[in-house]
Design a protein around this motif. Structure first.
Motif, PDB file in Angstrom:
ATOM      1  N   SER A 218      -4.101  25.716 163.923  1.00  0.00           N
ATOM      2  CA  SER A 218      -5.512  25.927 163.588  1.00  0.00           C
ATOM      3  C   SER A 218      -5.939  25.141 162.350  1.00  0.00           C
ATOM      4  O   SER A 218      -7.133  25.023 162.074  1.00  0.00           O
ATOM      5  N   LYS A 219      -4.976  24.595 161.608  1.00  0.00           N
ATOM      6  CA  LYS A 219      -5.306  23.882 160.379  1.00  0.00           C
ATOM      7  C   LYS A 219      -5.325  22.374 160.528  1.00  0.00           C
ATOM      8  O   LYS A 219      -5.861  21.669 159.677  1.00  0.00           O
ATOM      9  N   PRO A 259       4.218  22.577 153.970  1.00  0.00           N
ATOM     10  CA  PRO A 259       3.277  23.047 152.942  1.00  0.00           C
ATOM     11  C   PRO A 259       1.906  23.404 153.502  1.00  0.00           C
ATOM     12  O   PRO A 259       1.363  22.691 154.354  1.00  0.00           O
ATOM     13  N   SER A 260       1.376  24.501 153.038  1.00  0.00           N
ATOM     14  CA  SER A 260       0.054  25.045 153.402  1.00  0.00           C
ATOM     15  C   SER A 260      -0.021  25.507 154.858  1.00  0.00           C
ATOM     16  O   SER A 260      -1.105  25.747 155.378  1.00  0.00           O
ATOM     17  N   HIS A 261       1.128  25.640 155.545  1.00  0.00           N
ATOM     18  CA  HIS A 261       1.152  26.139 156.919  1.00  0.00           C
ATOM     19  C   HIS A 261       1.996  27.410 157.001  1.00  0.00           C
ATOM     20  O   HIS A 261       2.894  27.624 156.186  1.00  0.00           O
ATOM     21  N   SER A 262       1.685  28.221 158.004  1.00  0.00           N
ATOM     22  CA  SER A 262       2.463  29.435 158.251  1.00  0.00           C
ATOM     23  C   SER A 262       2.298  29.830 159.713  1.00  0.00           C
ATOM     24  O   SER A 262       1.530  29.199 160.464  1.00  0.00           O
TER      25      SER A 262
END
Length: 293
Positions: A218-219, A259-262
């Protein structure tokens, strides 16, 4: 307008409804189980038009005691009016459904629709005929959808859904208790890759098996296309486990631990239903190439 004789209740109901039209044209009805939502150029030139609706119906399995009611019996019409001679033609396709208990011996069952429901279906069709064939102004008539208790529509057992003729295409949560895949289901029906896009025309749930699937982020524009013989939920559970254990050897796990993902950015959907291993692997390669990933 003379009543059309016949033992099929659709014909009798059609004849009764068409008698009320104050036009000289003779209208006939025929069943056609090959109708679809597209008209070729020849059909368009011949004046054919399309109308799709739905109604309540009942299904009785001929192979087991199972029976069920459905509020989503899809009805498709092709219709046209010829001026010389003044004659109207209607083609009807009532879409079938499959018994969920007889998946080993699949057979599509025709719906049983009550005369009152048939009449309402034909009244809606007549409004379309008056508007599009006779150019007669027709007031918008809102449908009175009475509440009826029916089981949830099973898209994987619906003929119209499987052919992409329902609006209910895409991937949907199975809503089973303790299903770990439902929160990650994406309702998208169009996937855009670097090269081209893919449009989903089939219905899927977490329990759909033998399919090509897609994992997306989604990012960002991350896409992963895979195939599995097992249920979508079972295969996705492996991907989710790899993300949670931070497996450094798997592409999906690496991306959603970057980084910045989960895992909250992780979504999954079905792309293409297949019938065997060879077709599944072939479709996987084709879609990967189409998307350009």
């Amino acid at each position: 307008m003379p009543r059309m004789p016949g033992t099929n209740p659709w014909f009798d109901s059609f004849a009764r409804c068409m008698e009320e039209l104050e036009y000289e044209a003779t209208w006939t009805l025929n069943l056609n189980y090959n109708l679809n939502l597209d008209l070729n150029e020849e059909q368009k030139k011949a004046g054919w038009k399309i109308y799709k609706t739905s109604t309540f119906g009942r299904f009785d399995c001929s192979n087991c005691p199972n029976s069920w009611s459905s509020a989503h019996v899809v009805i498709l019409f092709h219709y046209r009016l010829r001026v010389k001679p003044s004659r109207g033609s209607v083609l009807l396709r009532p879409f079938r459904q499959q018994c969920r208990n007889c998946w080993r011996i699949p057979s599509m069952l025709k719906p049983q629709v009550k005369p009152t429901q048939m009449q309402q279906v034909f009244e809606r069709l007549i409004s379309k005929i008056l508007k599009n064939c006779y150019m007669q102004p027709v007031e918008a008539d809102e449908r009175n959808l009475l509440h009826r208790k029916t089981k949830p529509h099973e898209r994987t057992l619906c003929e119209a859904c499987s052919l992409g003729m329902c609006s209910n295409t895409g991937t949907f949560p199975c809503k089973r208790r303790r299903c770990n895949t439902c929160p990650f289901i994406s309702p998208l029906r169009d996937i855009q890759g670097p090269k081209d896009s893919f449009h989903v025309t089939k219905p899927f749930t977490c329990t759909s098996a033998n399919l090509v699937y897609c994992i997306l982020c989604s990012k960002c524009d991350f896409l992963y296309v895979g195939e599995t013989e097992r249920r979508l939920g079972d295969r996705f559970a492996e991907h989710l486990r790899s993300v949670r254990t931070r497996n450094p050897n798997l592409r999906v796990a690496c991306h959603f631990n970057s980084p910045s993902h989960s895992e909250s950015d992780l979504f999954v959907l079905g792309l293409q239903q297949c019938s065997n291993d060879a077709e599944r692997k072939r479709e996987e390669k084709r879609i990967i190439k189409l998307l350009g990933i």
